[in-house]
Design an enzyme around this catalytic site. Structure first.
Site, PDB file in Angstrom:
ATOM      1  N   HIS A  58       0.956  -1.664   0.245  1.00  0.00           N
ATOM      2  CA  HIS A  58      -0.218  -0.460   0.177  1.00  0.00           C
ATOM      3  C   HIS A  58       0.576   1.306   0.164  1.00  0.00           C
ATOM      4  O   HIS A  58       0.489   2.320  -0.213  1.00  0.00           O
ATOM      5  CB  HIS A  58      -0.921  -0.058   1.163  1.00  0.00           C
ATOM      6  CG  HIS A  58      -2.470  -1.068   0.335  1.00  0.00           C
ATOM      7  ND1 HIS A  58      -1.906  -2.189   1.135  1.00  0.00           N
ATOM      8  CD2 HIS A  58      -3.433  -1.013   0.348  1.00  0.00           C
ATOM      9  CE1 HIS A  58      -3.004  -3.206   0.693  1.00  0.00           C
ATOM     10  NE2 HIS A  58      -3.688  -1.949  -0.139  1.00  0.00           N
ATOM     11  N   ARG A  87     -10.517   4.087  -0.926  1.00  0.00           N
ATOM     12  CA  ARG A  87     -10.112   3.342  -0.254  1.00  0.00           C
ATOM     13  C   ARG A  87     -10.324   4.143   1.407  1.00  0.00           C
ATOM     14  O   ARG A  87      -9.702   4.404   1.837  1.00  0.00           O
ATOM     15  CB  ARG A  87      -8.942   2.692  -0.521  1.00  0.00           C
ATOM     16  CG  ARG A  87      -8.144   1.882  -1.291  1.00  0.00           C
ATOM     17  CD  ARG A  87      -6.914   2.379  -1.315  1.00  0.00           C
ATOM     18  NE  ARG A  87      -6.631   0.847  -2.488  1.00  0.00           N
ATOM     19  CZ  ARG A  87      -5.670   0.958  -3.713  1.00  0.00           C
ATOM     20  NH1 ARG A  87      -5.860   2.103  -4.205  1.00  0.00           N
ATOM     21  NH2 ARG A  87      -5.489  -0.450  -4.307  1.00  0.00           N
ATOM     22  N   ARG A 135     -15.322   2.026  -0.899  1.00  0.00           N
ATOM     23  CA  ARG A 135     -15.348   0.551  -0.350  1.00  0.00           C
ATOM     24  C   ARG A 135     -15.434   0.554   1.224  1.00  0.00           C
ATOM     25  O   ARG A 135     -14.600   1.423   1.807  1.00  0.00           O
ATOM     26  CB  ARG A 135     -13.642   0.116  -0.619  1.00  0.00           C
ATOM     27  CG  ARG A 135     -13.392  -1.360   0.112  1.00  0.00           C
ATOM     28  CD  ARG A 135     -12.031  -1.703  -0.609  1.00  0.00           C
ATOM     29  NE  ARG A 135     -11.184  -1.401   0.040  1.00  0.00           N
ATOM     30  CZ  ARG A 135      -9.674  -1.485  -0.344  1.00  0.00           C
ATOM     31  NH1 ARG A 135      -9.489  -2.280  -1.556  1.00  0.00           N
ATOM     32  NH2 ARG A 135      -9.021  -1.001  -0.262  1.00  0.00           N
ATOM     33  N   GLU A 153     -10.824 -10.536  -4.970  1.00  0.00           N
ATOM     34  CA  GLU A 153      -9.878 -10.589  -4.698  1.00  0.00           C
ATOM     35  C   GLU A 153      -8.441 -12.052  -3.924  1.00  0.00           C
ATOM     36  O   GLU A 153      -8.145 -11.632  -3.446  1.00  0.00           O
ATOM     37  CB  GLU A 153      -8.948  -8.962  -3.772  1.00  0.00           C
ATOM     38  CG  GLU A 153     -10.180  -8.636  -3.064  1.00  0.00           C
ATOM     39  CD  GLU A 153      -9.838  -7.504  -2.054  1.00  0.00           C
ATOM     40  OE1 GLU A 153      -8.925  -7.184  -2.440  1.00  0.00           O
ATOM     41  OE2 GLU A 153     -10.496  -7.251  -1.481  1.00  0.00           O
ATOM     42  N   ASN A 191      -4.264  -6.963  -6.540  1.00  0.00           N
ATOM     43  CA  ASN A 191      -3.168  -6.626  -5.959  1.00  0.00           C
ATOM     44  C   ASN A 191      -3.290  -7.847  -5.624  1.00  0.00           C
ATOM     45  O   ASN A 191      -2.150  -8.912  -5.080  1.00  0.00           O
ATOM     46  CB  ASN A 191      -3.141  -5.586  -5.549  1.00  0.00           C
ATOM     47  CG  ASN A 191      -3.359  -4.168  -5.894  1.00  0.00           C
ATOM     48  OD1 ASN A 191      -2.995  -4.565  -7.547  1.00  0.00           O
ATOM     49  ND2 ASN A 191      -3.709  -3.199  -5.245  1.00  0.00           N
ATOM     50  N   ASP A 192      -4.024  -8.231  -4.699  1.00  0.00           N
ATOM     51  CA  ASP A 192      -3.963  -9.531  -3.486  1.00  0.00           C
ATOM     52  C   ASP A 192      -4.706 -10.449  -3.875  1.00  0.00           C
ATOM     53  O   ASP A 192      -4.424 -11.771  -3.420  1.00  0.00           O
ATOM     54  CB  ASP A 192      -5.679  -9.333  -2.603  1.00  0.00           C
ATOM     55  CG  ASP A 192      -4.876  -7.747  -1.526  1.00  0.00           C
ATOM     56  OD1 ASP A 192      -4.024  -7.995  -0.738  1.00  0.00           O
ATOM     57  OD2 ASP A 192      -6.177  -6.989  -1.294  1.00  0.00           O
ATOM     58  N   ARG A 214       2.675  -9.594  -0.907  1.00  0.00           N
ATOM     59  CA  ARG A 214       2.500  -8.174  -1.258  1.00  0.00           C
ATOM     60  C   ARG A 214       3.945  -6.891  -0.802  1.00  0.00           C
ATOM     61  O   ARG A 214       4.119  -6.540  -1.847  1.00  0.00           O
ATOM     62  CB  ARG A 214       1.370  -7.674  -2.117  1.00  0.00           C
ATOM     63  CG  ARG A 214       0.617  -7.361  -1.236  1.00  0.00           C
ATOM     64  CD  ARG A 214      -1.055  -6.890  -1.764  1.00  0.00           C
ATOM     65  NE  ARG A 214      -1.098  -5.902  -1.571  1.00  0.00           N
ATOM     66  CZ  ARG A 214      -2.163  -4.681  -2.001  1.00  0.00           C
ATOM     67  NH1 ARG A 214      -3.832  -5.413  -1.722  1.00  0.00           N
ATOM     68  NH2 ARG A 214      -2.427  -3.363  -2.341  1.00  0.00           N
ATOM     69  N   CYS A 242      -9.837  -3.109 -10.192  1.00  0.00           N
ATOM     70  CA  CYS A 242      -9.125  -1.849  -9.597  1.00  0.00           C
ATOM     71  C   CYS A 242      -8.123  -1.832  -9.409  1.00  0.00           C
ATOM     72  O   CYS A 242      -7.215  -1.127  -8.780  1.00  0.00           O
ATOM     73  CB  CYS A 242     -10.390  -1.467  -8.757  1.00  0.00           C
ATOM     74  SG  CYS A 242     -10.515  -2.267  -7.328  1.00  0.00           S
TER      75      CYS A 242
HETATM   76  C1  PEP Z   1      -6.602  -5.124  -5.222  1.00  0.00           C
HETATM   77  O1  PEP Z   1      -6.456  -5.875  -3.605  1.00  0.00           O
HETATM   78  O2  PEP Z   1      -5.865  -4.875  -6.050  1.00  0.00           O
HETATM   79  C2  PEP Z   1      -7.563  -3.935  -3.961  1.00  0.00           C
HETATM   80  C3  PEP Z   1      -7.425  -2.821  -5.156  1.00  0.00           C
HETATM   81  O3  PEP Z   1      -7.136  -3.157  -2.860  1.00  0.00           O
HETATM   82  P1  PEP Z   1      -6.039  -2.850  -2.044  1.00  0.00           P
HETATM   83  O4  PEP Z   1      -4.314  -2.476  -2.775  1.00  0.00           O
HETATM   84  O5  PEP Z   1      -6.332  -2.147  -1.667  1.00  0.00           O
HETATM   85  O6  PEP Z   1      -6.117  -3.973  -0.882  1.00  0.00           O
HETATM   86 MG    MG Z   2      -6.929  -5.374  -1.613  1.00  0.00          MG
END
Ligand code: PEP
Ligand code: MG
Length: 591
Positions: free
Chosen positions: A205, A312, A349, A452, A475-476, A486, A523
């Site tokens: 993040h 977020r 979210r 995710e 991402n997740d 990550r 996203c």
């Molecule tokens: C993701 O996991 O791709 C996402 C958009 O949420 P975050 O990056 O805030 O976990």
């Molecule tokens: Mg996520």
């Protein structure tokens, strides 16, 4: 050419500036520039702090019980001596006078210099005196933050703000071992033109916030904060993930040239912001923005976003010293974002607290989190919300109330179980009921799930039966499919968006949602990376959500794409041994 430090590039472009080293524990120290006419006042703050700490230490010494060990008194003597030593107080004053740093910043800058000198000492006894200097500086910082040093409230911790009205200013880049996402938010509207951290992965993040600031950044540069000294000149190559320390004039000139080129490219892309995103074969594509705070919404509109695809909301809960936003404050924040988007949809979210975004609050939840063996697999996101039903309903009510001001959609993070879907929808029904009971207005709100966790992608059909839309959090999804943290730079080379298992889960989610006529968006960071635009278009994706700064480059890819040609090549890419290479071959666009 100067030392080179290698890391992971997380945000593109070139930054050139002087290093500001910040120890991680001191990132939350106030950083701001002092105008010329306030320098004397700032020196006084420092002097007051020094006198107060000296009085504190002398009182401790005086009140020490007679049977206290002699070393204790000797230690206080050492601290008093350090407090008055020129290398601390004199040099700190120089940072204030020459750089216009506020007293706290000047103290932590000088501490970095001294700590390094101590680290390099041969003598073990002397080396260990570093801890004493740190303790003295901690006392000074504590005094300054308690009182503002002069009775005035200090500015926002961590924020680098303020008048830069002095001549000869140099651009600054931040160097730290690590910066937590919450601290990164503090730097969002700061003067730093680049970031380097020792730890962190491309999709942590912290990296995501750096990207949203659209300034060059390199993370996972391991030794950077040890090798780089306060005030060194640095070039951050955010494309290659290289940091050059004290570059030669020729190297510097080369990078200044590249910097100018990328500014020109940015200006060119900016002109696309009002052009509709339509492919060569007439497919309309929705380009949405990811935001962290309501104040980001104006930038999203300015960048040409046609809505917010991911707000977020957990960032509203950070940097608050334990004072969490109540329903009213949340409502105002969501409403501000909705109003700023001028009728365009805003997808909020529900909080994604946990993992690398711990909640800034004392008490049970925080300690539960701290003791989690693996926070990424622990009480995070919807799991956290469902464990705090009162706070969850409070957030849902605030979001629902904001929907009276424009188009709002609710997005639920990290859902894996059907039971979580049921509990979430129940909580929403209760929140609506509570608003009805109190005569509070709210509008129609669509509800979507983030896909995710691999389990959610595998049983996407059942998710689609309960939700109006889905948004793929790549991402997740990558983290959990490949079992790669990550945020951990030690395994960041294994974090592979092109992994066939990941691609297959994404493709299947998009195809099933499209077949059912449900909205589907991506996203995660893949949506804002032009390397994946053709692939996602080929999979049938028509909605992308990303940092506003990425919209123009993605739009350029969309404008040059022919989805019929891309779709025809998809199976070959998905079935290839090396999907990245196959995609490069088959999807190549005219440049
Ligand atoms: C993701 O996991 O791709 C996402 C958009 O949420 P975050 O990056 O805030 O976990
Ligand atoms: Mg996520």
């Amino acid at each position: 050419m100067g030392i080179q430090v290698f890391g992971t590039p997380v945000s593109r472009g070139v930054a050139i500036g002087r290093a500001v080293l910040v120890a991680s524990s001191r990132v939350d120290v106030a950083h701001y520039f002092v105008p010329a006419d306030r320098l004397e006042h700032e020196i006084n703050r420092l002097r007051n702090a020094r006198d107060a700490v000296a009085a504190e230490l002398e009182a401790l010494q005086r009140d020490m019980p007679g049977d206290a060990p002699g070393e204790l008194s000797a230690l206080l003597d050492v601290h008093l001596m350090l407090l008055h030593d020129e290398t601390l107080s004199g040099a700190t004053k120089v940072w204030i006078l020459e750089r216009h740093y506020n007293a706290e910043w000047a103290l932590s800058a000088q501490l970095e210099v001294l700590a390094r000198q101590f680290d390099e000492m041969e003598d073990e006894y002397l080396r260990e005196r570093k801890a004493d200097v740190e303790q003295v500086v901690e006392r000074l910082l504590r005094f300054l933050s308690r009182k503002g040093g002069d009775g005035a409230a200090p500015p926002l911790a961590g924020a680098v703000t303020g008048a830069r009205d002095f001549a000869g200013e140099d651009p600054l880049v931040l160097v730290a071992n690590d910066v937590a996402p919450a601290d990164m938010m503090q730097f969002k509207r700061s003067v730093f033109t680049g970031f380097v951290t020792d730890v962190g992965g491309k999709n942590s993040h912290t990296a995501i916030v750096a990207r949203s600031m659209d300034i060059p950044a390199v993370v996972g540069a391991r030794e950077a904060s040890r090798l780089i000294r306060q005030d060194d000149w640095l070039v951050i190559d955010g494309d290659a993930g290289i940091v050059i320390v004290n570059p030669s004039p020729i190297v510097l000139e080369e990078y200044r040239f590249r910097q100018r080129q990328s500014e020109l490219e940015r200006a060119r892309l900016h002109r696309l912001r009002h052009t509709p995103a339509v492919t060569l074969d007439g497919q309309a594509v929705e380009l949405l923005a990811n935001i962290e705070l309501p104040g980001d919404a104006a930038g999203a509109v300015e960048a040409g976003a046609v809505g917010v695809g991911l707000f977020r909301s957990e960032f509203l809960f950070m940097n608050r010293n334990g004072d969490l936003p109540d329903e009213e404050e949340q409502f105002e924040a969501y409403r501000d974002a909705v109003v700023a988007m001028q009728g365009l949809p805003v997808t909020i979210r529900t909080v994604d607290i946990g993992a690398d975004k711990p909640l800034d609050r004392g008490g049970a939840q925080e300690s539960r989190h701290e003791h989690a063996l693996n926070p990424a697999l622990g009480l995070r996101a919807i799991r956290w919300s469902l464990s705090e039903p009162g706070m969850f309903r409070q957030q849902l009510r605030a979001i629902l109330r904001a929907s009276a001001f424009g188009k709002v959609r609710i997005l639920v993070p990290m859902v894996a179980h059907l039971n979580e879907i049921r509990l979430t929808l129940d909580a929403l029904a209760r929140a609506r009921q509570q608003l009805d009971d109190n005569g509070r207005p709210y509008g129609p709100v669509e509800v979507g799930a983030m896909i995710e966790i691999p389990a959610a992608a595998v049983m996407i059909e059942r998710f689609l039966a309960h939700f109006d839309f889905v948004s793929i959090g790549t991402n997740d999804l990558i983290q959990y499919t490949l079992a790669i943290d990550r945020a951990d730079e030690a395994v960041s080379h294994l974090y592979d968006p092109w992994h066939p298992a990941v691609l297959s889960l994404i493709a299947q989610t998009i195809a099933r949602a499209n077949a059912r006529g449900r909205g589907v968006s991506v996203c995660g960071e893949m949506a804002g990376d032009p390397a994946f635009t053709d692939l996602l278009l080929a999979m049938g994706l028509r909605s992308f959500s990303m940092h506003p700064a990425r919209i123009a480059s993605i739009k350029q890819r969309v404008l040059r794409a022919d989805t019929r040609r891309l779709e025809a090549a998809l199976d070959k890419v998905l079935g290839a041994e090396d999907p990245a290479a196959e995609a490069a071959r088959r999807f190549s666009q005219p440049s």
